[in-house]
Design an enzyme around this catalytic site. Structure first.
Site, short mmCIF file in Angstrom:
data_model
loop_
_atom_site.label_atom_id
_atom_site.label_comp_id
_atom_site.label_asym_id
_atom_site.label_seq_id
_atom_site.Cartn_x
_atom_site.Cartn_y
_atom_site.Cartn_z
N LYS A 52 18.50 -7.75 102.80
CA LYS A 52 17.20 -8.18 103.32
C LYS A 52 16.90 -7.47 104.65
O LYS A 52 15.77 -7.00 104.87
CB LYS A 52 17.19 -9.71 103.51
N GLN A 96 20.09 -18.39 105.28
CA GLN A 96 20.70 -18.11 103.99
C GLN A 96 21.50 -19.32 103.49
O GLN A 96 22.29 -19.91 104.23
CB GLN A 96 21.63 -16.87 104.10
N ASP A 119 10.90 -18.33 102.95
CA ASP A 119 11.66 -18.66 101.73
C ASP A 119 10.88 -19.64 100.85
O ASP A 119 11.24 -19.85 99.69
CB ASP A 119 12.99 -19.33 102.12
#
Ligand code: GUN
Length: 291
Positions: A52, A96, A119
């Site tokens: 990412k 994450q 997200d």
């Protein structure tokens, strides 16, 4: 059978974003900035976050990687998120998952400012998604929709069967595919670990999305001829012949299923790269929304 090439499609989307960032720079505007928080030493999470951050730098986004010890307290992490929420230079925040056991996913997700929740996990964004309002869409299902769109697959009226009801993939996927959109307009069946006679549902699928995390679970007998098969699984299996020490396996037994399909995503090179592309699109949108 045609491969849905996530590597190529992701590259095209990221190249488009790169041009848009160059445009922002010529206009003297702010470049998008993603803050990624990685906790502990989970090998897979480290790889995903590194990918990412790399995508950000290739496109021209700013990124901050915040690596924290497994032992960090929940309160300290919430304070860090509050600081990122308050930082006007940060457009997107990503923590994450999975988190260490002593930290509640729910509390952490709720701590993120919904306008920076690239997200799309915050209840506000999920709620907006359910209502068909503009929202950050979780990156994996968003990436799958972008892939179907890129290949101009008309899903209207199809029966989509999703295996796996996670908040990250299966559930938002069911909302997206059932929406009055294109791609979308599917009749959706959401299957999970308690589904009785799962193979019989899979066999009814015009679109089968496998997101259960069991390597090579979907076999040829579970797939209708001509189906579109989307493989979300990415399990690391020990393999001494590989430099990394592991091989990647999807949830679909690719070799036996592929010949039966109209379209199929490979692993690797299918859904994985599309997840990154979707996250980058969300980050760009988070920055644009501010302007
Ligand atoms: N873990 C697995 N998939 C994801 C994702 O899309 N976002 C975050 N933050 N964690 C994940």
């Amino acid at each position: 059978m045609q491969i849905l090439d996530g590597q190529l499609t992701s590259r095209l989307i990221r190249d488009e974003l790169k041009l848009k960032v160059a445009q922002l720079i010529t206009e003297g505007k702010k470049t998008p900035h993603l803050a990624a928080v990685l906790i502990g030493n989970n090998g897979a999470s480290e790889t995903y976050v590194a990918a990412k951050v790399k995508a950000c730098s290739e496109i021209g986004f700013k990124s901050s990687l915040i690596k924290l010890e497994d032992s960090i307290s929940e309160n300290k992490l919430i304070q860090l998120i509050a600081d990122l929420n308050a930082d006007i230079d940060v457009d997107g925040i990503l923590v994450q998952l999975p988190l260490p056991k002593h930290i509640s996913d729910e509390k952490i997700i709720n701590a993120i400012d919904p306008s920076k929740d690239v997200d799309g996990f915050h209840p506000i964004n999920i709620g907006r998604l359910v209502q068909g309002l503009p929202a950050f869409v979780p990156a994996t299902p968003h990436g799958i929709m972008l892939l179907l769109e890129h290949y101009r697959i008309d899903t209207s009226g199809m029966h989509a069967v999703i295996v796996g009801r996670s908040n990250i993939v299966g559930r938002p996927m069911s909302i997206l595919l059932s929406g009055n959109t294109n791609p979308g307009n599917c009749t959706v069946t959401l299957c999970h670990s308690r589904t009785r006679d799962l193979p019989s549902f899979c066999r009814q699928a015009d679109i089968l999305v496998a997101a259960l995390g069991k390597p090579e679970f979907v076999t040829a007998d579970m797939v209708k001829p001509g189906a579109i098969v989307i493989d979300v699984g990415i399990t690391r299996l020990p393999d001494a012949s590989k430099k990394s020490g592991f091989a990647l396996r999807g949830d679909v037994h690719f070799q036996e299923v592929a010949p039966k399909c109209s379209f199929i995503t490979p692993v690797p090179g299918g859904v994985g790269p599309m997840t990154i592309a979707a996250l980058m699109k969300n980050t760009f949108a988070a920055c644009s929304n501010k302007n």
